[in-house]
Structures are given as structure tokens and as C-alpha cells.
Write an enzyme that holds these catalytic residues in place. Structure first.
Site, PDB file in Angstrom:
ATOM      1  N   HIS A   1       0.812  -1.231   0.000  1.00  0.00           N
ATOM      2  CA  HIS A   1       0.000   0.000   0.000  1.00  0.00           C
ATOM      3  C   HIS A   1       0.851   1.290   0.000  1.00  0.00           C
ATOM      4  O   HIS A   1       0.450   2.304   0.582  1.00  0.00           O
ATOM      5  CB  HIS A   1      -0.961  -0.015   1.199  1.00  0.00           C
ATOM      6  CG  HIS A   1      -0.292  -0.037   2.549  1.00  0.00           C
ATOM      7  ND1 HIS A   1      -0.754  -0.782   3.606  1.00  0.00           N
ATOM      8  CD2 HIS A   1       0.803   0.612   3.023  1.00  0.00           C
ATOM      9  CE1 HIS A   1       0.019  -0.579   4.657  1.00  0.00           C
ATOM     10  NE2 HIS A   1       0.971   0.264   4.329  1.00  0.00           N
TER      11      HIS A   1
ATOM     12  N   HIS B   1      -1.860   4.698   9.711  1.00  0.00           N
ATOM     13  CA  HIS B   1      -0.518   5.259   9.934  1.00  0.00           C
ATOM     14  C   HIS B   1      -0.575   6.615  10.610  1.00  0.00           C
ATOM     15  O   HIS B   1       0.324   7.431  10.457  1.00  0.00           O
ATOM     16  CB  HIS B   1       0.223   5.417   8.613  1.00  0.00           C
ATOM     17  CG  HIS B   1       0.424   4.158   7.829  1.00  0.00           C
ATOM     18  ND1 HIS B   1      -0.591   3.467   7.236  1.00  0.00           N
ATOM     19  CD2 HIS B   1       1.558   3.482   7.529  1.00  0.00           C
ATOM     20  CE1 HIS B   1      -0.101   2.418   6.603  1.00  0.00           C
ATOM     21  NE2 HIS B   1       1.197   2.404   6.761  1.00  0.00           N
TER      22      HIS B   1
ATOM     23  N   HIS C   1      10.052  -4.183   4.445  1.00  0.00           N
ATOM     24  CA  HIS C   1      10.499  -2.796   4.314  1.00  0.00           C
ATOM     25  C   HIS C   1      10.776  -2.173   5.672  1.00  0.00           C
ATOM     26  O   HIS C   1      10.222  -2.593   6.682  1.00  0.00           O
ATOM     27  CB  HIS C   1       9.559  -1.923   3.481  1.00  0.00           C
ATOM     28  CG  HIS C   1       8.155  -1.691   3.978  1.00  0.00           C
ATOM     29  ND1 HIS C   1       7.267  -2.685   4.265  1.00  0.00           N
ATOM     30  CD2 HIS C   1       7.468  -0.541   4.205  1.00  0.00           C
ATOM     31  CE1 HIS C   1       6.094  -2.175   4.628  1.00  0.00           C
ATOM     32  NE2 HIS C   1       6.202  -0.858   4.618  1.00  0.00           N
TER      33      HIS C   1
ATOM     34  N   GLU D   1       3.659  -5.197   8.757  1.00  0.00           N
ATOM     35  CA  GLU D   1       2.347  -5.037   8.113  1.00  0.00           C
ATOM     36  C   GLU D   1       1.825  -6.367   7.581  1.00  0.00           C
ATOM     37  O   GLU D   1       0.643  -6.483   7.225  1.00  0.00           O
ATOM     38  CB  GLU D   1       2.437  -4.007   6.982  1.00  0.00           C
ATOM     39  CG  GLU D   1       2.638  -2.606   7.526  1.00  0.00           C
ATOM     40  CD  GLU D   1       2.791  -1.531   6.464  1.00  0.00           C
ATOM     41  OE1 GLU D   1       2.640  -0.348   6.793  1.00  0.00           O
ATOM     42  OE2 GLU D   1       3.082  -1.869   5.294  1.00  0.00           O
TER      43      GLU D   1
HETATM   44  C1  DHB Z   1       6.196   3.308   2.257  1.00  0.00           C
HETATM   45  C2  DHB Z   1       5.662   2.062   2.596  1.00  0.00           C
HETATM   46  C3  DHB Z   1       4.570   1.971   3.449  1.00  0.00           C
HETATM   47  O1  DHB Z   1       4.014   0.791   3.856  1.00  0.00           O
HETATM   48  C4  DHB Z   1       3.967   3.126   3.954  1.00  0.00           C
HETATM   49  O2  DHB Z   1       2.882   3.004   4.730  1.00  0.00           O
HETATM   50  C5  DHB Z   1       4.517   4.373   3.636  1.00  0.00           C
HETATM   51  C6  DHB Z   1       5.626   4.459   2.787  1.00  0.00           C
HETATM   52  C7  DHB Z   1       7.354   3.427   1.312  1.00  0.00           C
HETATM   53  O3  DHB Z   1       7.950   2.414   0.901  1.00  0.00           O
HETATM   54  O4  DHB Z   1       7.707   4.565   0.947  1.00  0.00           O
HETATM   55 FE    FE Z   2       2.511   1.149   5.466  1.00  0.00          FE
END
Ligand code: DHB
Ligand code: FE
Length: 286
Positions: free
Chosen positions: A12, A59, A192, A239
Site C-alpha cells: 500500500h 498510519h 520494508h 504489516e
Molecule cells: C512506504 C511504505 C509503506 O508501507 C507506507 O505506509 C509508507 C511508505 C514506502 O515504501 O515509501
Molecule cells: Fe505502510
């Protein structure tokens, strides 16, 4: 009775919203990701769900660190997005299915999940972007039941707990007396990390392991602690809790009918998966 047609899981990342607004789907950077939705569109056109039950994480748009429910279920007639500060346009409002929401809430509480019920709830990019990816037309054809899982403020719920949450939601949907077709969605991930010493961290091997195990052995993933998950998948890789809940809502037996994995989109290993229910053998009482 309501029927679960299957599950969709997808990343997302906010910049996807900006790419959609700027029509960049075919740009070399974006096309390996957006192409992964061709099959999803075909599948949704075939399965024609009426409702999407969406596991996602907020978030900081609706909940902030001062008040953070572990699990929150929306029971509104409509859900709005607002400016989240990512430079993405404010997304269209989405219709809710408050009758199904209350049914799910009742069943979850009966199953001893102490959830927060929200008759008003802003939904952030973690919900609006997957909806735009799945249904790009101006008017979204499905109603939604949003279920927010805390992946932001520790302590987080365990992977095992989120699998069980999904199982309870799945039983609730299947016990709903209306003839609805329901798709269950899990958003976020895969590996991530957005900040700290390991910012930019991605773990392709672990992502593949997760997607493989999610199909037939989610219990293997459910044994990981949150801290081990952060180690393997990055601080925001948690997540995946939303993916676990989505998986829990499906049958024990599922088939993966689509997978797209592409690194990176922004800072994230981007993945899209479609799972279809397969019949579970009836377990008869002796
Ligand atoms: C990014 C990834 C995310 O899950 C999010 O909520 C905000 C930013 C990203 O990779 O930039
Ligand atoms: Fe996110």
C-alpha cells in the site's frame, strides 16, 4: 448465505497513489508493479464481490500514538480519506456495509476479541490505495468493512493472534444470512523499513518464504515473534499481520492463483497475491 470468493493481498505504498494520479502506470519504473493488477482485474470481474472486508493498518490519520487500538472495526455508512501529507490526492469516499460490520463485531466479541468499534473512521492510504488498485474506476463498485490492526505502536498483536482474528472474521462472514459475495483483503508489506539504521532494508528470500508458507502453512509463520519478524522483514514488514488476518478468513485449503513480486516500489518489496478458497473436507464428529 454470504460467500467468501477469495483473498487479495497487496502493498500500500503512498507513492502508488501519486503514480495513479499522474497516469504513470505504464512508465518503466511503475509498469512491473501495475501489470500485476491485470489478473486481479480479470479475477474481480469474474468473481463480482459485493463487499470487501479489508485488514489494514492506520498510519496516524485516524488513530495516533496517544490512542491506538489493537484491533478496530469500522461500522460506518461511509469512509472518508483526508490529506495525509504524502503528497497524494485525497481519495474518493467509500461506502460501508454497516449491517455486515455489526454482524462481524458481534461475532468477534462473542469470540472474545476485545475490539474497538468505530462508527466514524477516516481511512488512510493503507486502505484507499489497494481499493484504487483493485477498482480503478471513478466509482468503487463494492462496499467495505475496514478492520484496522495496530502495526505501528508496540506492543503489537502476534502473528498467531491476527491469524485467529481472521479466522473469526471468516466464520462471521460465512454465517451472515444475506447472499453477499465477499472478498477479503490484506494490505501492506512485504519487507520494508522506513527509518533507523536499517532504512531501506529488504529481504527477498524471506518475502518468498512468507508468500509460499501463506498458502498452505500459515501456522509456520504464526510461530514467529514480532521481534524476530522485524529482524527478518524490517520494522514496517510487520504489516504482514494484515496478510495473516486475510489468510485466516479463508478456508484451510486455498490455491494461489496469482502472485506478483517486484523490488522496490519506493522503499518496499511490492507484492500482490490472489488466493482462492478450495473446499475443506468436512470434519465429522464421532
Ligand atoms: C512506504 C511504505 C509503506 O508501507 C507506507 O505506509 C509508507 C511508505 C514506502 O515504501 O515509501
Ligand atoms: Fe505502510
Amino acid at each position: 448465505m454470504a460467500k467468501i470468493v477469495g483473498g487479495v493481498a497487496t502493498t500500500h505504498v503512498p507513492s502508488i497513489g501519486k503514480a495513479i494520479a499522474e497516469n504513470k502506470q505504464k512508465d518503466p519504473y511503475w509498469s512491473p508493479f501495475f501489470r500485476g493488477f491485470d489478473y486481479v482485474h480479470y479475477w474481480l470481474a469474474r468473481e463480482k464481490p459485493d463487499v470487501a472486508v479489508v485488514f489494514y493498518n492506520d498510519h496516524g490519520l485516524n488513530f495516533f500514538l496517544d490512542k491506538m487500538p489493537t484491533f478496530a472495526v469500522g461500522a460506518a455508512a461511509e469512509y472518508r480519506n483526508e490529506d495525509e501529507g504524502w503528497g497524494i490526492p485525497v481519495s474518493r469516499a467509500l461506502k460501508g456495509d454497516s449491517a455486515l460490520s455489526w454482524h462481524v463485531i458481534n461475532r468477534l466479541v462473542a469470540d472474545e476479541f476485545d475490539i474497538t468499534m468505530c462508527q466514524e473512521m477516516l481511512v488512510d492510504h493503507a486502505l484507499t490505495i489497494p481499493m484504487m488498485l483493485m477498482w480503478p474506476a471513478q466509482k468503487c463498485p463494492v462496499r467495505i468493512v475496514p478492520i484496522a490492526i495496530n502495526t505501528v505502536q508496540h506492543p503489537l498483536p502476534s502473528l498467531a493472534r491476527c491469524l485467529k482474528l481472521g479466522q473469526s472474521v471468516g466464520r462471521a462472514i460465512q454465517a451472515y444470512p444475506e447472499d453477499l459475495r465477499v472478498v477479503v483483503v490484506g494490505t501492506g508489506g512485504l519487507s520494508h523499513q522506513l527509518d533507523g539504521k536499517r532504512a531501506g532494508f529488504i529481504n527477498k528470500e524471506f518475502d518468498k518464504f512468507c508468500m509460499d508458507k501463506l498458502i498452505g502453512e500459515p501456522d509456520v509463520l504464526a510461530r514467529y515473534s514480532i521481534h524476530d519478524w522485524v529482524e527478518e522483514s524490517g520494522a514496517q514488514g510487520v504489516e504482514f499481520l494484515n496478510w495473516m488476518a486475510m489468510r485466516g478468513a479463508l478456508n484451510v485449503h486455498v490455491a494461489e492463483v496469482h502472485r506478483n513480486y517486484h523490488v522496490p516500489i519506493s522503499n518496499t518489496a511490492a507484492a500482490t497475491v490472489v488466493l482462492e478458497n478450495r473446499p475443506d473436507p468436512q470434519i465429522r464428529a464421532a
